[in-house]
Design a protein around this motif. Structure first.
Motif, short mmCIF file in Angstrom:
data_model
loop_
_atom_site.label_atom_id
_atom_site.label_comp_id
_atom_site.label_asym_id
_atom_site.label_seq_id
_atom_site.Cartn_x
_atom_site.Cartn_y
_atom_site.Cartn_z
N LYS A 26 0.80 -1.17 0.10
CA LYS A 26 -0.04 0.03 -0.08
C LYS A 26 0.91 1.18 -0.06
O LYS A 26 0.73 2.12 -0.80
N LEU A 27 2.02 1.20 0.88
CA LEU A 27 2.87 2.46 1.02
C LEU A 27 3.56 2.62 -0.69
O LEU A 27 3.46 3.87 -0.95
N GLY A 35 -2.35 8.93 8.90
CA GLY A 35 -1.87 8.32 9.89
C GLY A 35 -0.84 7.23 10.11
O GLY A 35 -0.28 6.64 11.02
N PHE A 36 -0.40 6.83 8.91
CA PHE A 36 0.45 5.61 8.51
C PHE A 36 1.81 6.15 9.22
O PHE A 36 2.26 7.30 9.33
N ALA A 37 2.44 5.18 10.00
CA ALA A 37 3.60 5.43 10.81
C ALA A 37 4.73 5.96 9.97
O ALA A 37 4.86 5.68 8.61
N GLN A 47 6.13 -5.50 14.93
CA GLN A 47 4.76 -4.75 15.48
C GLN A 47 3.74 -4.94 14.74
O GLN A 47 2.54 -4.79 15.07
N GLY A 48 4.18 -4.77 13.28
CA GLY A 48 2.91 -5.24 12.26
C GLY A 48 2.46 -3.98 11.62
O GLY A 48 2.88 -3.01 12.06
N TYR A 49 1.55 -4.52 10.73
CA TYR A 49 1.08 -3.29 9.86
C TYR A 49 2.00 -2.17 9.35
O TYR A 49 3.10 -2.67 8.76
N ASP A 50 1.67 -0.97 9.50
CA ASP A 50 2.58 0.10 8.92
C ASP A 50 3.74 0.18 9.62
O ASP A 50 4.75 0.58 9.05
N PHE A 51 3.86 -0.34 10.81
CA PHE A 51 5.51 -0.13 11.57
C PHE A 51 6.41 -1.21 10.81
O PHE A 51 7.36 -0.73 10.57
N THR A 52 5.71 -2.17 10.51
CA THR A 52 6.57 -3.56 10.24
C THR A 52 6.83 -2.94 8.46
O THR A 52 7.93 -3.10 7.97
N ALA A 53 5.94 -2.20 7.85
CA ALA A 53 5.88 -1.80 6.52
C ALA A 53 7.09 -0.84 6.47
O ALA A 53 7.80 -0.79 5.47
N ARG A 54 7.12 -0.05 7.46
CA ARG A 54 8.21 0.94 7.20
C ARG A 54 9.59 0.02 7.49
O ARG A 54 10.75 0.64 6.89
#
Length: 104
Positions: A26-27, A35-37, A47-54
């Motif tokens: 998505k990023l 509000g994405f990390a 940590q998952g989701y946007d944190f892991t995405a970064r």
């Protein structure tokens, strides 16, 4: 839609990694929600989701194609050492370097 194109190690991969790959997609497609990390946020790589995405974004910067490569590796299994196999560094070392890069 992202989950159609990703693997989960036949249930062995951590859900945080699976969801992180989805949010990474998505990023990169410019569909990150408000509000994405921000880069460097989070308390752990999984940590998952946007944190892991970064975090995955960082890994992809140091090894272009990293996310596609790890996704392929987790087709039928998962091992945390896949991070080291691809980058030469443990996931913990990568996390420390990621946090240091952003002063967190």
């Amino acid at each position: 839609m992202t989950h159609v194109f990703q693997w989960d190690g036949e249930g062995r991969a951590p859900s945080a990694l699976v969801e992180g790959i989805a949010d990474f997609t998505k990023l990169k497609a410019n569909y990150a929600q408000p509000g994405f990390a921000k880069p460097g946020q989070g308390v752990s790589w999984d940590q998952g989701y946007d944190f892991t995405a970064r975090f995955l974004e960082y890994c992809d910067e140091i090894l272009p194609g990293f996310v596609a490569k790890i996704n392929k590796m987790i087709k039928t299994n998962y091992d945390v050492n896949y991070f080291k196999d691809l980058t030469g560094k443990s996931v913990d070392q990568l996390w420390k370097e990621y946090k240091a890069k952003y002063g967190n």
